[in-house]
Design an enzyme around this catalytic site. Structure first.
Site, PDB file in Angstrom:
ATOM      1  N   LYS A 151       1.452  -3.359   9.947  1.00 41.26           N
ATOM      2  CA  LYS A 151       1.417  -1.917  10.207  1.00 41.26           C
ATOM      3  C   LYS A 151       0.625  -1.635  11.493  1.00 41.26           C
ATOM      4  O   LYS A 151       1.049  -0.855  12.339  1.00 41.26           O
ATOM      5  CB  LYS A 151       0.780  -1.168   9.019  1.00 41.26           C
ATOM      6  CG  LYS A 151       1.698  -1.103   7.799  1.00 41.26           C
ATOM      7  CD  LYS A 151       1.006  -0.539   6.563  1.00 41.26           C
ATOM      8  CE  LYS A 151       1.880  -0.753   5.335  1.00 41.26           C
ATOM      9  NZ  LYS A 151       1.327  -0.240   4.087  1.00 41.26           N
ATOM     10  N   GLN A 160      -4.261   0.757   1.216  1.00 40.38           N
ATOM     11  CA  GLN A 160      -3.281  -0.242   0.781  1.00 40.38           C
ATOM     12  C   GLN A 160      -3.436  -0.529  -0.711  1.00 40.38           C
ATOM     13  O   GLN A 160      -4.554  -0.698  -1.207  1.00 40.38           O
ATOM     14  CB  GLN A 160      -3.455  -1.531   1.614  1.00 40.38           C
ATOM     15  CG  GLN A 160      -2.366  -2.565   1.416  1.00 40.38           C
ATOM     16  CD  GLN A 160      -0.998  -2.117   1.922  1.00 40.38           C
ATOM     17  OE1 GLN A 160      -0.875  -1.234   2.776  1.00 40.38           O
ATOM     18  NE2 GLN A 160       0.059  -2.722   1.401  1.00 40.38           N
ATOM     19  N   ASP A 184       1.701   7.816   3.616  1.00 39.20           N
ATOM     20  CA  ASP A 184       2.498   7.161   2.576  1.00 39.20           C
ATOM     21  C   ASP A 184       3.322   8.171   1.773  1.00 39.20           C
ATOM     22  O   ASP A 184       4.275   7.789   1.091  1.00 39.20           O
ATOM     23  CB  ASP A 184       1.577   6.426   1.582  1.00 39.20           C
ATOM     24  CG  ASP A 184       1.378   4.958   1.935  1.00 39.20           C
ATOM     25  OD1 ASP A 184       2.285   4.366   2.543  1.00 39.20           O
ATOM     26  OD2 ASP A 184       0.317   4.417   1.578  1.00 39.20           O
TER      27      ASP A 184
HETATM   28  N1  GUN Z   1       1.466  -1.727  -1.270  1.00 38.40           N
HETATM   29  C1  GUN Z   1       2.767  -2.113  -1.223  1.00 38.40           C
HETATM   30  N2  GUN Z   1       3.499  -1.206  -0.557  1.00 38.40           N
HETATM   31  C2  GUN Z   1       2.660  -0.223  -0.170  1.00 38.40           C
HETATM   32  C3  GUN Z   1       2.823   0.975   0.566  1.00 38.40           C
HETATM   33  O1  GUN Z   1       3.920   1.349   0.991  1.00 38.40           O
HETATM   34  N3  GUN Z   1       1.700   1.710   0.777  1.00 38.40           N
HETATM   35  C4  GUN Z   1       0.498   1.337   0.295  1.00 38.40           C
HETATM   36  N4  GUN Z   1      -0.540   2.143   0.537  1.00 38.40           N
HETATM   37  N5  GUN Z   1       0.305   0.231  -0.386  1.00 38.40           N
HETATM   38  C5  GUN Z   1       1.376  -0.550  -0.613  1.00 38.40           C
END
Ligand code: GUN
Length: 286
Positions: free
Chosen positions: A54, A98, A121
């Protein structure tokens, strides 16, 4: 009939290039760029790899990105305090924590603490609600990516019978709601569905987000079905989706590959969300 393969990798690249151009233009005009902060608790290898990607993709698009790493010994109160500090920081436009989080931390409380207009998100209950009410909100990255793929392939889902397999809060449920909004007739299937094949045979469009290998096979679907495969499964070290891709190539009208389908769209949508949060918070939009 050979299926049209919806190339998520190529579309994701186009979107990321578009974001990059818009970021460069804002930088030139306002001397400001979007800043995404990712909070990572612990050292789960998959999470470390996701957040590193990311950050890398943000930076490639000209945005600023910071990873804040915390040990699993962090308390819920300390994590909430950190989020509140970032909520108030004018230099931060997008904020995500996350997942998964350690068991002693209430994930829902953490998500609710994130300011809804920095919640890239789209997991905050108010952003989830916005999908249902049609209000402006932040659409979670995977559902947003799925809808962009469908639209970009020139598919009009109006009146279609759509089957969504999987009812997670971050994929299946919002994808179904966005399809309803686009005027499809939507059925949800899940692990307790009695006869998946019956529903699959009637569907014009199937979105599988179940995380089950070989769940959708050619004998279950009608000719010309559109297949969007959200599944990410590992089989003997190889990444595969939920559908029998090879078997469906001669039966579907459109299909997304895994890898190279929905996966790359998720990151492109996250970058779009970060840019949109920046535009709203800074009050600028071209
Ligand atoms: N863990 C797995 N996929 C995601 C996501 O799209 N966002 C977040 N914050 N954690 C994750």
């Amino acid at each position: 009939m050979a299926a049209n393969i919806i190339d998520g990798k190529k579309l994701s690249k186009d979107i990321r290039n578009n974001v990059k151009e818009r970021v460069a233009s804002y930088k030139e005009k306002y001397d400001k760029v979007p800043h995404l902060v990712v909070v990572l608790v612990g050292d789960n290898p998959a999470s470390v790899s996701y957040v590193t990607r990311k950050k890398r993709d943000c930076e490639r698009a000209g945005m600023k990105s910071t990873i804040i790493r915390k040990d699993t010994s962090i308390t819920e109160e300390e994590l909430v305090a950190l989020i509140e500090e970032l909520n108030d920081d004018k230099d931060v436009h997008g904020l995500l924590v996350q997942l998964p989080l350690p068991d002693h931390i209430d994930k829902n409380l953490v998500i609710r603490t994130i300011r809804k207009d920095k919640d890239v998100d789209g997991f905050h209950p108010l952003n989830i609600a916005a999908i249902h009410t049609g209000e402006k909100g932040i659409v979670p990255a995977t559902p947003k990516g799925v809808m962009t793929m469908i639209e970009n392939a020139g598919i009009d889902v109006t009146g279609m019978d759509a089957l969504v397999i999987g009812t997670s809060n971050i994929a299946g449920k919002p994808i179904g709601m966005l399809l309803v909004d686009a005027k499809a007739t939507v059925t949800y299937a899940h692990s307790k569905t009695r006869d998946l094949k019956k529903h699959a045979q009637e569907a014009d469009l199937i979105v599988s987000a179940a995380g089950v290998v070989n769940l959708v096979t050619a004998d279950m679907v009608k000719d010309g079905v559109i297949i969007i495969d959200v599944g990410i499964n590992r089989v003997e070290g190889k990444l595969v989706g939920d559908v029998d891709y090879e078997g469906l190539l001669d039966k579907a009208s459109h299909i997304t590959p895994v890898p190279g389908g929905v996966g790359p769209m998720t990151i492109a949508s996250l970058l779009e969300n970060t840019l949109e949060c920046f535009e709203d918070l800074e009050g600028i939009r071209e």
